[in-house]
Design a protein around this motif. Structure first.
Motif, PDB file in Angstrom:
ATOM      1  N   VAL A  79      -4.462   5.253   3.154  1.00  0.00           N
ATOM      2  CA  VAL A  79      -3.091   4.895   3.235  1.00  0.00           C
ATOM      3  C   VAL A  79      -2.093   6.098   3.780  1.00  0.00           C
ATOM      4  O   VAL A  79      -1.459   5.871   4.894  1.00  0.00           O
ATOM      5  CB  VAL A  79      -2.505   4.573   1.982  1.00  0.00           C
ATOM      6  N   GLN A  80      -2.679   7.107   3.288  1.00  0.00           N
ATOM      7  CA  GLN A  80      -1.807   8.139   3.875  1.00  0.00           C
ATOM      8  C   GLN A  80      -2.427   8.779   5.278  1.00  0.00           C
ATOM      9  O   GLN A  80      -1.704   9.680   5.818  1.00  0.00           O
ATOM     10  CB  GLN A  80      -2.347   9.689   2.858  1.00  0.00           C
TER      11      GLN A  80
ATOM     12  N   TYR B  13       4.523  11.153   3.980  1.00  0.00           N
ATOM     13  CA  TYR B  13       4.644   9.762   3.983  1.00  0.00           C
ATOM     14  C   TYR B  13       4.606   9.109   5.457  1.00  0.00           C
ATOM     15  O   TYR B  13       4.656   7.780   5.533  1.00  0.00           O
ATOM     16  CB  TYR B  13       5.619   9.157   3.190  1.00  0.00           C
TER      17      TYR B  13
ATOM     18  N   TRP C 260       2.300   1.759  -3.454  1.00  0.00           N
ATOM     19  CA  TRP C 260       1.431   2.277  -4.405  1.00  0.00           C
ATOM     20  C   TRP C 260       0.952   3.588  -4.138  1.00  0.00           C
ATOM     21  O   TRP C 260       0.559   4.555  -4.957  1.00  0.00           O
ATOM     22  CB  TRP C 260       0.093   1.128  -4.029  1.00  0.00           C
ATOM     23  N   ALA C 261       0.595   4.168  -3.006  1.00  0.00           N
ATOM     24  CA  ALA C 261       0.347   5.394  -2.556  1.00  0.00           C
ATOM     25  C   ALA C 261       1.405   6.330  -3.080  1.00  0.00           C
ATOM     26  O   ALA C 261       0.904   7.601  -3.847  1.00  0.00           O
ATOM     27  CB  ALA C 261      -0.042   5.552  -1.186  1.00  0.00           C
ATOM     28  N   LYS C 262       2.517   6.052  -2.933  1.00  0.00           N
ATOM     29  CA  LYS C 262       3.579   7.208  -3.342  1.00  0.00           C
ATOM     30  C   LYS C 262       3.680   7.261  -4.561  1.00  0.00           C
ATOM     31  O   LYS C 262       3.757   8.467  -5.382  1.00  0.00           O
ATOM     32  CB  LYS C 262       5.084   6.430  -2.784  1.00  0.00           C
TER      33      LYS C 262
ATOM     34  N   PRO D 198       0.597  -1.278  -0.110  1.00  0.00           N
ATOM     35  CA  PRO D 198       0.015  -0.032  -0.090  1.00  0.00           C
ATOM     36  C   PRO D 198       0.941   1.359   0.125  1.00  0.00           C
ATOM     37  O   PRO D 198       0.611   2.397  -0.664  1.00  0.00           O
ATOM     38  CB  PRO D 198      -0.790  -0.124   1.391  1.00  0.00           C
ATOM     39  N   GLN D 199       1.910   1.333   0.676  1.00  0.00           N
ATOM     40  CA  GLN D 199       2.658   2.345   0.755  1.00  0.00           C
ATOM     41  C   GLN D 199       3.208   2.869  -0.592  1.00  0.00           C
ATOM     42  O   GLN D 199       3.339   4.012  -0.864  1.00  0.00           O
ATOM     43  CB  GLN D 199       3.953   2.151   1.757  1.00  0.00           C
TER      44      GLN D 199
ATOM     45  N   MET E  25       2.176   6.925   6.812  1.00  0.00           N
ATOM     46  CA  MET E  25       1.760   5.859   5.941  1.00  0.00           C
ATOM     47  C   MET E  25       1.744   4.408   6.746  1.00  0.00           C
ATOM     48  O   MET E  25       2.663   4.389   7.724  1.00  0.00           O
ATOM     49  CB  MET E  25       2.248   5.827   4.549  1.00  0.00           C
ATOM     50  N   LEU E  26       1.448   3.294   6.117  1.00  0.00           N
ATOM     51  CA  LEU E  26       1.910   2.016   6.717  1.00  0.00           C
ATOM     52  C   LEU E  26       3.005   1.603   6.923  1.00  0.00           C
ATOM     53  O   LEU E  26       3.979   1.565   5.952  1.00  0.00           O
ATOM     54  CB  LEU E  26       1.053   1.045   6.211  1.00  0.00           C
TER      55      LEU E  26
END
Lengths: 240, 172
Positions: B55-56, B4, A52-54, A49-50, B7-8
């Motif tokens: 996520v963020q 970030y 992907w989000a970036k 997920p990290q 984030m996870l």
């Protein structure tokens, strides 16, 4: 930040209202039929997920463009040059200088305003996209700025952005982790920004003085691909 | 890259994220389909945007009690759908005066009923502020409103909701 007990109570009651209104959706366990494309996007997200989000969000230097624009808007207003941010084209020559600082580069535009004429932004496109990329979402059009996003099935994104060179405006690019080299794009002066950080996108920037536009492409692609795409950028429709 | 930091980061967080997805993924799609009943592609975009926000802002969702996380996700996807509609210039108009009159005069309904009767865009402003904890500027950009309009709606909406919360004994 939400701190007070009253604000927390408002948050709880808004959550309760949503839970009540969407109770049917929340309790329905049957799967929803989705497209293959959507399923692949979600699979990519779930793998990491990290990352992907970036890849999905705007790169940091794009945010800097907006910050710079906002700052310069204030400057323009303080000088009484309100029209500097309107959808107009000036009957004047716009000059530009590139200012190099330790952690960022600024392309600054200057010139004199003599006449206003409302002109829409021209519509450019990347003619030679890497395999698998297609236009993603809607074209973002501002009076002096257009952005087109392209994506592939793996969720990787590319952006073409071009801004009208308007006196009093500037573009700032953050250069941390970037190796910068000069480049020539169809005889236009430009720079390549190649990142040494794999989580940061690469970019190419060039100025087309004839069109009075500055172009940028950024994405997680290599130098040669960036240059190839940049050289293929062409007018799609003059009248839009 | 400060953006970030929330984030996870750990396997445990990724596991919680996966559980959220398995539990509420379909519900989020159904909510988006309420806004785009004949457009699965756009509904998918709204859901994707919503997961991006999750996520963020993962630390925020971990601060929400488990039984309310479904509602939290529903609110996020609902507001992402409204944001897409606004960007497409599909206005969700309403008469601000009427909204306040309705809120002030609708004594018969519970506060939840009052919230559910609010026009989408008005409710979105309150949810973005008090649930998603967005700044006025972020809300303005998301909904295509001016910051002053956002601030006015938050101020008035908050005052009216607190009055109702007091009446119903939620706050003293």
């Amino acid at each position: 930040m939400i701190n007070s007990a009253e604000d927390n109570a408002i948050r709880d009651i808004l959550l309760d209202a949503a839970a009540s209104e969407f109770a049917a959706e929340l309790s329905d366990v049957n799967p929803v039929e989705t497209s293959i494309r959507f399923q692949k996007r979600m699979e990519t997200m779930l793998i990491n997920p990290q990352r992907w989000a970036k890849r999905l969000v705007q790169p940091l230097w794009k945010k800097c463009i907006q910050t710079a624009a906002a700052i310069l808007l204030v400057c323009s207003l303080s000088l009484g040059a309100l029209m500097a941010v309107s959808p107009t084209v000036r009957a004047a020559v716009i000059n530009w200088v590139t200012e190099w600082y330790e952690t960022y580069v600024i392309y600054r535009f200057s010139g004199e305003t003599t006449e206003n004429q409302i002109v829409p932004m021209p519509q450019y496109t990347i003619a030679d996209l890497p395999a698998g990329y297609n236009t993603e979402g809607e074209l973002l059009e501002l009076p002096n700025n257009t952005e087109i996003v392209y994506g592939n099935e793996a969720g990787q994104m590319l952006r073409l952005e071009y801004i009208r060179m308007v006196a009093g405006h500037a573009l700032m690019i953050r250069t941390e982790n970037m190796v910068i080299t000069d480049a020539s794009i169809n005889n236009c002066i430009g720079q390549l920004y190649i990142s040494t950080d794999s989580t940061q996108s690469n970019a190419v920037v060039w100025i087309d003085e004839q069109a009075n536009l500055q172009f940028m492409i950024d994405g997680f692609v290599g130098e040669q691909e960036l240059l190839h795409m940049a050289e293929s950028v062409s007018l799609a429709n003059l009248t839009k | 890259m400060l953006i970030y930091l929330s984030m996870l980061e750990t396997d445990a967080e990724r596991q919680v994220f996966l559980e959220l997805y398995n539990q509420y993924g379909n519900a989020m799609l159904r909510v988006a389909l309420r806004f785009f009943p004949n457009d699965l592609s756009t509904a998918g975009d709204a859901v994707q945007n919503a997961w991006l926000k999750v996520v963020q802002n993962f630390s925020k969702i971990q601060g929400v009690s488990c039984k309310k996380r479904g509602a939290y996700l529903v609110i996020i996807v609902r507001n992402e759908s409204i944001s897409i509609l606004r960007k497409r210039r599909q206005d969700l108009p309403f008469d601000e005066t009427l909204v306040h009159e309705q809120m002030e005069q609708d004594d018969a309904g519970s506060i939840i009923e009052i919230i559910q009767k609010l026009p989408e865009i008005y409710r979105a402003v309150l949810e973005l502020r008090f649930v998603e904890e967005c700044t006025s500027r972020e809300i303005a950009l998301k909904l295509g409103l001016t910051e002053s309009t956002v601030n006015t709606r938050i101020h008035r909406g908050r005052a009216l909701l607190i009055e109702k919360l007091r009446e119903e004994g939620y706050v003293v």
